[in-house]
Design a protein around this motif. Structure first.
Motif, PDB file in Angstrom:
ATOM      1  N   LEU A 125      55.315 -76.751  83.119  1.00  0.00           N
ATOM      2  CA  LEU A 125      54.964 -77.647  82.046  1.00  0.00           C
ATOM      3  C   LEU A 125      53.576 -78.060  81.387  1.00  0.00           C
ATOM      4  N   LYS A 126      52.771 -77.955  82.395  1.00  0.00           N
ATOM      5  CA  LYS A 126      51.356 -78.475  81.939  1.00  0.00           C
ATOM      6  C   LYS A 126      50.603 -77.126  81.629  1.00  0.00           C
ATOM      7  N   SER A 127      50.934 -75.966  81.978  1.00  0.00           N
ATOM      8  CA  SER A 127      50.271 -74.946  82.005  1.00  0.00           C
ATOM      9  C   SER A 127      50.468 -73.958  80.737  1.00  0.00           C
ATOM     10  N   VAL A 128      51.646 -74.028  80.307  1.00  0.00           N
ATOM     11  CA  VAL A 128      52.311 -73.109  79.083  1.00  0.00           C
ATOM     12  C   VAL A 128      52.667 -73.940  77.742  1.00  0.00           C
ATOM     13  N   SER A 129      52.207 -73.360  76.725  1.00  0.00           N
ATOM     14  CA  SER A 129      52.245 -73.877  75.590  1.00  0.00           C
ATOM     15  C   SER A 129      53.996 -74.200  75.241  1.00  0.00           C
ATOM     16  N   LYS A 130      54.085 -75.282  74.258  1.00  0.00           N
ATOM     17  CA  LYS A 130      55.590 -75.379  74.179  1.00  0.00           C
ATOM     18  C   LYS A 130      56.252 -74.479  73.221  1.00  0.00           C
TER      19      LYS A 130
END
Length: 481
Positions: A125-130
């Motif tokens: 969640l913190k490393s991949v764009s939405k």
């Protein structure tokens, strides 16, 4: 940091999937081997249920702390520690020679398992764009669905042709691989600010969850007298209610219930809870029906249910374009009905149903269940700020754990009621009411998805660039000017 052979949206979910697959496979494989292990230990198979419940309870107790630990010490550190603990617990289970030893080993596994999934999900969640998150979570969802269906035939095969201890030892190479990949590629994401550990909240929530899970999983299974079950269940529920009021009075509760003020989060988590009740009951009901109703061996029944995993794999290629085309709200509403029908479809099976028909329906059902998993999981985090992601992962993991245990309870209670009404004789039709019940419960999740705004998850689905929402008044005035 070494050169990445794959983009983060694929590489990171696959690394986390190593841990997720190991955890999901372990639980389902063990269920098949319990009678054999009990015979080796010289105890009743019923007593061996402690090997399952001790693991379940440990996960329930430690999940709330996983988000705080990841924020404080770094997600990579905690994720690697989780893999080490789970693998060490597997080794200890494999060398156990008594029920006490294997229960203690399963507790060690549970501590690792409680941190692996939520912390691994937090890394993604913190490393991949939405805009890439749907595809990333699709890769992550596949092992979660493969484990429960591969487990029964694999457990039956290992127990029949080898030694039950290999059930635990096969986790060792998977754990080593996951540890190496995590060290090389997992980013060390941390919380933006340090907060004190909520000790009172941890005790209230963890003991409350443990009591509720213990009580709910004991319903209909005759594991302990009814008064004990009701007392444990009521005490757990009371502690959870106490935590609810307590959490509203402090700034940084260990389970942040204020996240439910975010509409997309509330709809996906609560709707997902109802849908997962059906998913939780399936691994309990379907093998029983195939073995006790149809007279199949554990290996034969597991070979039939395996096809739903293939359907789950096929889904990961379809989910992103479907969500881009129709949006989260439409897909979740429509698929709630479709997937729920396939959850209930075993109620149509009878002794004359061809195996090819059963496998075909289970294949299609696996596809739609996986689509619902991926969509609901992704939507949970669509509007959650990055600073609250760790709390969101802990909270969703708790609800998923509760859903699975409630599903087993509802399946067991439905079977008990049917057996009482039919005089205790088990046949294929005995299982039909239970499948209908869990199908209807899963279908009711559509109520929460219907209440979502039409724009829910637009950025994550990648639709805001293709079909923009109506501009706000200021933007409209500028465009007309």
């Amino acid at each position: 940091m070494p050169t990445r052979l794959l983009p983060d949206r694929i590489l990171l979910p696959l690394i986390v999937a190593c841990a997720l697959f190991m955890e999901n496979l372990d639980s389902t494989v063990l269920s098949t081997a319990l009678p054999t292990i009990a015979r080796d230990f010289g105890v009743s198979p019923i007593n061996m249920k402690l090997a399952l419940t001790s693991y379940l309870l440990t996960i329930a107790v430690f999940i709330p702390a996983s988000g705080w630990l990841a924020d404080r010490y770094g997600a990579r550190t905690i994720f690697r520690l989780a893999i080490v603990l789970f693998t060490a617990g597997s080794i200890c289970s494999g060398i156990s020679h008594s029920i006490g030893e294997i229960v203690a080993s399963r507790v060690l596994q549970g501590i690792g398992g409680a941190m692996m999934v939520p912390v691994g999900r937090l890394v993604i969640l913190k490393s991949v764009s939405k805009t890439e998150l749907v595809g990333a979570l699709a890769w992550l969802t596949v092992p979660a669905l493969i484990g429960p269906v591969v487990g029964p035939p694999l457990g039956g095969f290992i127990t029949t042709y080898f030694d039950w201890r290999w059930i635990f030892w096969i986790n060792v190479p998977i754990g080593i691989l996951g540890l190496i990949l995590a060290t090389l590629y997992i980013p060390d994401v941390r919380g933006e600010e340090r907060v004190a550990f909520d000790t009172i909240g941890f005790l209230l929530s963890s003991i409350g969850i443990a009591g509720f899970v213990t009580g709910s999983t004991s319903l209909g299974l005759n594991l302990m007298p009814w008064p004990y079950v009701v007392t444990i269940l009521a005490a757990g529920a009371a502690l959870l209610v106490t935590y609810f009021f307590y959490s509203r009075r402090i700034a940084n509760p260990i389970l942040d219930l204020s996240l439910f003020t975010i509409p997309s989060f509330a709809a996906s988590v609560v709707g997902g809870l109802l849908f997962r009740i059906g998913i939780g009951a399936l691994p309990f009901l379907l093998p029983l029906m195939l073995q006790l109703g149809f007279g199949l061996s554990p290996f034969q029944s597991g070979s039939i249910t395996f096809v739903s995993a293939i359907g789950a794999i096929a889904m990961k290629f379809v989910a992103p374009p479907l969500l881009r085309r129709f949006g989260f709200r439409t897909v979740l509403i429509a698929n709630s009905f479709i997937a729920a029908v396939f959850i209930a479809v075993p109620a149509m099976f009878h002794l004359g149903t061809p195996v090819s028909v059963m496998t075909g329906l289970l294949f299609v059902g696996g596809f739609f269940r996986s689509l619902q998993f991926t969509s609901a999981n992704a939507l949970s985090y669509a509007d959650v700020p990055q600073s609250r992601m760790s709390r969101a992962t802990s909270l969703t993991s708790v609800f998923q754990q509760l859903a699975m245990s409630i599903g087993v309870s509802i399946g067991a209670i439905s079977l008990e009621l049917t057996l009482h009404s039919t005089g205790g004789q088990i046949e294929v039709a005995t299982f039909h009411p239970a499948f209908i019940a869990i199908g209807l419960i899963s279908m009711s999740s559509a109520i929460f998805f219907i209440r979502m705004p039409r724009s829910a998850g637009e950025e994550m689905a990648g639709r805001n660039r293709q079909r923009p929402l109506a501009p706000d008044p200021v933007t409209a005035m500028r465009e007309r000017a």
